[in-house]
Every structure is written in structure tokens, then in C-alpha cells.
Write a protein that holds these residues in place. Structure first.
Motif, PDB file in Angstrom:
ATOM      1  N   LEU A   3       5.901   2.436  17.894  1.00 45.40           N
ATOM      2  CA  LEU A   3       5.895   1.443  16.748  1.00 45.40           C
ATOM      3  C   LEU A   3       6.755   2.294  15.441  1.00 45.40           C
ATOM      4  CD1 LEU A   3       2.034   0.367  16.361  1.00 45.40           C
ATOM      5  CD2 LEU A   3       4.012  -0.835  17.121  1.00 45.40           C
ATOM      6  N   LYS A   4       7.671   1.633  14.893  1.00 44.63           N
ATOM      7  CA  LYS A   4       8.312   2.063  13.957  1.00 44.63           C
ATOM      8  C   LYS A   4       8.134   1.627  12.660  1.00 44.63           C
ATOM      9  CE  LYS A   4      11.893   3.171  17.024  1.00 44.63           C
ATOM     10  NZ  LYS A   4      13.308   2.979  17.617  1.00 44.63           N
ATOM     11  N   PRO A   5       8.028   2.494  11.487  1.00 47.87           N
ATOM     12  CA  PRO A   5       7.770   1.843  10.278  1.00 47.87           C
ATOM     13  C   PRO A   5       9.021   1.047   9.849  1.00 47.87           C
ATOM     14  CG  PRO A   5       8.409   4.191  10.110  1.00 47.87           C
ATOM     15  CD  PRO A   5       8.559   3.756  11.303  1.00 47.87           C
ATOM     16  N   GLY A   6       8.520   0.021   9.068  1.00 48.70           N
ATOM     17  CA  GLY A   6       9.433  -0.871   8.541  1.00 48.70           C
ATOM     18  C   GLY A   6       9.449  -1.284   7.112  1.00 48.70           C
ATOM     19  N   LYS A   7      10.165  -2.089   6.595  1.00 47.61           N
ATOM     20  CA  LYS A   7      10.129  -2.356   5.115  1.00 47.61           C
ATOM     21  C   LYS A   7      10.110  -3.791   5.049  1.00 47.61           C
ATOM     22  CE  LYS A   7      12.726  -1.878   0.850  1.00 47.61           C
ATOM     23  NZ  LYS A   7      13.892  -1.911   0.220  1.00 47.61           N
ATOM     24  N   VAL A   8       8.865  -4.343   4.014  1.00 45.14           N
ATOM     25  CA  VAL A   8       9.008  -5.449   3.808  1.00 45.14           C
ATOM     26  C   VAL A   8       9.154  -5.702   2.279  1.00 45.14           C
ATOM     27  CG1 VAL A   8       6.963  -7.364   3.772  1.00 45.14           C
ATOM     28  CG2 VAL A   8       7.048  -5.777   5.371  1.00 45.14           C
ATOM     29  N   ASP A   9      10.257  -6.730   2.053  1.00 46.09           N
ATOM     30  CA  ASP A   9      10.519  -6.988   0.409  1.00 46.09           C
ATOM     31  C   ASP A   9       9.436  -8.041   0.260  1.00 46.09           C
ATOM     32  OD1 ASP A   9      12.387  -4.974   0.139  1.00 46.09           O
ATOM     33  OD2 ASP A   9      13.734  -6.360   1.390  1.00 46.09           O
TER      34      ASP A   9
END
Length: 145
Positions: free
Chosen positions: A64-70
Motif C-alpha cells: 500500500l502506498k500513500p496517496g493524495k486526495v484533493d
């Protein structure tokens, strides 16, 4: 073989288990022998073994890789009206005014249920004394006529 009948009976209790899982369970049980046949957690073992594609069973675990949510950014407030302060102070922490104002019209009972759902299920920090004014505001603005 007595085990085959036993597993079929146990799987019938779980009506959602497809027939191909029963056949796969028989094959796995025959390969693994009596120890596997006595496991009480067979549905979980079975589902984990058969729900993974054969090609992926030997693959390395995924990462699992960190993601960015706008999230939408809006400084829009609810229109002025009685109890506008209550809805602005409580609801804008999680919802944009546009999101709420684009909801369908609902009855007062339905708006009450929605507000209570956000408090009980999603743990929205709404003071109990603000529930009535918020529901009244939503009903006045987006209530069924």
C-alpha cells in the motif's frame, strides 16, 4: 468419503457459497488430509484460497502506498436564515454548502434521520441542542412542500 458429505452439509448452511467452492474445498481437503478436514475455520481458508487467482497465489504481497486526495475547497456558507449559524458551525467542517444544497428535497422526518445518521454513524460532533435548529433549517431550505 464421509468428509465430502460433511463439508457439503456445512456449506449448505452458507447458501451464498457457489458450487465451485464446494468442489474446490473437496480437492483441497483431499490434498491436505485429516488435519485440514477438521479445521473449524474452513469457510475463511476456502474463500482465501479460491478467491485469489492462481497466478497471484505465488506473487509477492502487494504494498500500500500513500496517496493524495484533493477535497473540494470552498468558503461558501449556507444562505442566511433562522439557524444558519447552527448549520454553518456544525456541518461545514465535513460538508461543503454546495454538497448539502444539491441534495434532493426531503421531509422533516428524513432530514432528521440524515442528521442523526451523521452523528451516530459518522460521529459528527454536533451538539444535541443544535440538531433541532439544523433540521428546521434544512427543512425550510430543502424540505418537501
Amino acid at each position: 468419503m464421509a468428509f465430502d458429505t460433511n463439508i457439503e452439509e456445512r456449506m449448505r448452511k452458507y447458501e451464498r457459497v457457489p458450487k465451485e467452492f464446494v468442489e474446490e474445498a473437496k480437492k483441497v481437503a483431499k490434498k491436505r488430509g485429516p488435519t485440514y478436514q477438521s479445521l473449524s475455520s474452513w469457510p475463511f481458508s476456502l474463500l482465501s484460497a479460491t478467491s485469489i487467482p492462481v497466478a497471484a497465489r505465488g506473487a509477492a504481497p502487494f504494498e500500500l502506498k500513500p496517496g493524495k486526495v484533493d477535497l473540494p475547497d470552498s468558503d461558501k456558507m449556507f444562505p442566511d436564515g433562522p439557524s444558519a449559524d447552527a448549520i454553518n458551525n456544525n456541518c461545514l467542517a465535513c460538508h461543503s454548502a454546495d454538497m448539502v444544497l444539491n441534495q434532493p428535497t426531503l421531509s422533516k422526518t428524513a432530514w432528521t434521520a440524515e442528521v442523526l445518521k451523521t452523528i451516530n454513524n459518522y460521529k459528527a460532533p454536533v451538539a444535541p441542542e443544535d440538531v433541532g435548529p439544523i433540521v428546521d433549517y434544512l427543512t425550510a431550505l430543502k424540505g418537501t412542500k
